[in-house]
Scaffold this motif. Sequence first.
Motif, short mmCIF file in Angstrom:
data_model
loop_
_atom_site.label_atom_id
_atom_site.label_comp_id
_atom_site.label_asym_id
_atom_site.label_seq_id
_atom_site.Cartn_x
_atom_site.Cartn_y
_atom_site.Cartn_z
N GLU A 28 39.61 32.61 44.79
CA GLU A 28 40.42 33.40 45.57
C GLU A 28 40.46 34.41 45.49
O GLU A 28 40.67 35.51 46.50
CB GLU A 28 41.82 32.79 45.71
CG GLU A 28 42.15 31.16 46.32
CD GLU A 28 43.47 30.54 45.73
OE1 GLU A 28 44.19 31.15 45.01
OE2 GLU A 28 43.85 29.37 45.88
N ARG A 29 40.45 35.11 44.22
CA ARG A 29 40.53 36.59 44.15
C ARG A 29 39.03 37.08 45.07
O ARG A 29 39.55 38.22 45.14
CB ARG A 29 40.42 36.65 42.35
CG ARG A 29 41.65 35.78 42.04
CD ARG A 29 42.47 37.52 41.97
NE ARG A 29 43.96 36.86 41.25
CZ ARG A 29 44.19 36.33 40.22
NH1 ARG A 29 43.46 36.61 38.92
NH2 ARG A 29 45.00 35.78 39.71
N ASP A 67 37.79 36.19 47.87
CA ASP A 67 37.82 36.36 48.80
C ASP A 67 38.55 37.68 48.90
O ASP A 67 38.15 37.86 50.04
CB ASP A 67 38.97 34.65 49.77
CG ASP A 67 37.83 33.77 49.18
OD1 ASP A 67 36.54 34.42 49.88
OD2 ASP A 67 37.85 32.54 49.86
N GLU A 68 40.29 37.88 48.32
CA GLU A 68 40.46 38.80 48.90
C GLU A 68 40.31 40.55 48.10
O GLU A 68 39.95 41.19 49.44
CB GLU A 68 41.84 38.31 47.86
CG GLU A 68 42.65 37.96 48.17
CD GLU A 68 43.66 37.37 46.60
OE1 GLU A 68 44.00 38.57 45.28
OE2 GLU A 68 44.88 36.65 46.55
N GLU A 117 39.65 42.97 51.38
CA GLU A 117 39.35 44.28 51.50
C GLU A 117 38.22 45.19 51.82
O GLU A 117 38.47 46.57 52.96
CB GLU A 117 39.50 44.82 50.49
CG GLU A 117 41.33 44.56 48.87
CD GLU A 117 41.32 44.96 48.14
OE1 GLU A 117 40.41 45.66 47.12
OE2 GLU A 117 42.74 44.48 47.63
#
Length: 244
Positions: free
Chosen positions: A29-30, A32-33, A37
């Motif tokens: 998830e991190r 993907d974030e 960006e």
Amino acid sequence: MGLSVEVGFLADLIANDPEGAEFAFVDFERMDEALAEKGLEPLDEPTTGEDWSADLLGYSGLHALREVSGYVWKGRDIPRGILLDGSQTDLSEDLATEFFEHLSGRGNFTLIGKAFRQIFKAKEKPKLPPFTHLNIHSDCDGYYVPVAFETPIVPKRVTSDSEHLWPLGSVMRLEAELAQLARHLEIPADLRHDDEQLHALIDAPDRTQIAALWTAQPIATHSLLVLREACARSLRTGAAIHFC
């Protein structure tokens, strides 16, 4: 301590360590974030499938390959008379310094170059050096993902529980860097990391001038072959490469 390279990490955890998989889902998830960006699509990490892994020759094996990249970057001949074993890191460290100067906009310019920059208020950054995905990455943790991007990714906000993920590397860029180094080392396309001749050369490198250069640098060659196979498997399956 050793360094393993794994493709299919998440699927393996789901099948064999569900509790560990929960932590891995947070990591993805991190990532993907961080990709979002940069305007990139999220990962589509497989949750089932075969897991593949191979061991490098410790952390030193990776550093030997990084030092080879430093020789190529500097335009210097890869040595035959010295076995690069991971203890020599001057050139790879210089390459990393050049990368961070590129990010900051600083660089080692000539006096004339500095004068022109001051006169014209030039804002250009030092050129991005090669082999950044190989060199600007943790030597004991983190991921390469099958997404194409030029510069290793570090998000705007890094927390203590996610710092092991950064910088994030691109499998496509790593594969291209390895292909360039393989040409310089004269590595055959069909040579594999578990080749018996290669492992024999790790203890007794070939110093003859007529032999292919990879026989003189078997430690770096072994690391390149492990990473090359990992890239091929990642691009074939869509699974990230994980250092562990």
